[in-house]
Design an enzyme around this catalytic site. Sequence first.
Site, short mmCIF file in Angstrom:
data_model
loop_
_atom_site.label_atom_id
_atom_site.label_comp_id
_atom_site.label_asym_id
_atom_site.label_seq_id
_atom_site.Cartn_x
_atom_site.Cartn_y
_atom_site.Cartn_z
N ARG A 26 -0.51 -11.62 -4.22
CA ARG A 26 -1.94 -11.50 -4.48
C ARG A 26 -2.38 -12.43 -5.60
NH1 ARG A 26 -2.60 -4.97 -3.68
NH2 ARG A 26 -2.97 -5.10 -1.45
N LYS A 46 -0.31 7.63 12.69
CA LYS A 46 -1.17 8.72 13.13
C LYS A 46 -2.49 8.27 13.74
CE LYS A 46 0.36 12.39 10.14
NZ LYS A 46 -0.05 13.32 9.10
N GLY A 48 -0.96 -2.50 5.29
CA GLY A 48 0.19 -2.61 4.38
C GLY A 48 1.51 -2.75 5.12
N GLY A 52 -7.36 -1.11 3.48
CA GLY A 52 -8.50 -0.23 3.70
C GLY A 52 -9.77 -0.99 4.03
#
Length: 395
Positions: free
Chosen positions: A36, A193, A346, A369
Amino acid sequence: MSFLRMEDLDLEAKRVLIREDFNVPVDAGTVTSDKRIVAALPTVRLALEKGAAVILMSHLGRPVEGEFDPKFSMKPVAECLSGHLGIEVRLQPDWLDGMDVEPGQVVLVENVRFNPGEKKNDEALAKRMAALCDIFVMDAFGTAHRAQASTEGVGHFAPVACAGPLLAGELRALSKALDHPERPMLAIVGGAKVSTKLTVLEALLDRTDQLIVGGGIANTFVAATGHEVGQSLYEPDLIGEAQKLIRLAHQKGGEIPIPKDLKVAKEFSPDAPSFVRRLDEVQPDEKILDIGPLTAMDYADMIWNAGTVLWNGPVGVFEFPNFAAGTRSVAEAIGKSRAFSIAGGGDTLAAIDQFDVAGGVSYISTGGGAFLEYVEGKTLPAVAMLERRAAEHRS
Ligand code: ADP
Ligand code: MG
């Protein structure tokens, strides 16, 4: 999307406050993955070349808000930045009342989350941040979905607010993949999920020509079509939702493919032996942990024929060597395909690293996100702020 861009502004002798995403892993006071930081270097170098006095800010980890905690200090980031830039990057512990910084210099301020009010987007805090600069640059895509003092609030009060090159590049790639895709457009959504990705699945069903589900999500779809899933990770509560998505896909003239073969194990462990099963052969005491070789070939074919591929989420437990083949095959097909490809998440990024295919992916999104919220069609608050400021600027 219309906002001011740092590239287009005169930064000569200006105090330029740049919000980056330096939320990097730190171990014993050193940065263990500087990806990053490296991604932000072109932005910092450009600001320096344009004659700016550069102030950088970011969060790191999840400290108790309002409390200094050396564990979450930006010191290792300052050292890493100094090394890459070849100039001293000073760490500024107390910074809300201002600091000395000259054109050509770079200062990194201490963790924004040490300030009470950061997460609540406190207006007084945002104003103090804005008072530090002539120009605020939002460059942290990974935090653009959060309206916090250092990502959104500050932009309202700074004299000028613009997008940095990293943020603008990320939005350009996402818009290319989602708003103007080369057809056919294929999305692959895997991971653990359905519940965490239901809105993403719905949004993608709308926008794509083909949708592949993988991982624990696929297990719920396998169960939804009446097949045995044994002891697999799946969500019985969401079988109805999965059936609805399958129906919607049919109404659109497409389908959500169900894997024709699977890899199973008797236990969830790194060295559990794997067995290949046809879809209708899974036993009540087995866990589905990957797609099988025939399915992997089918998916690679679909990737090969796509114009655009969006990928989020592994199609199996790729962390276990015996169950990595499916995700490897997807990753390698994306890497080799001529399709415009974009990947985010991720664990997806970890898989891209593990299978060494980064060079073949057109765009790797840095924000997990924020990436998913963009895909869902949500407006990212920091981007909305930049658009509003640009509209004011024009009128
Ligand atoms: P991302 O971070 O890329 O968005 P997720 O966090 O949604 O992805 O999911 C990644 C996790 O899903 C991985 O840890 C992987 O092991 C797990 N997973 C994938 N397939 C299965 C499966 N069949 N059973 C259990 N876990 C799975
Ligand atoms: Mg994850």
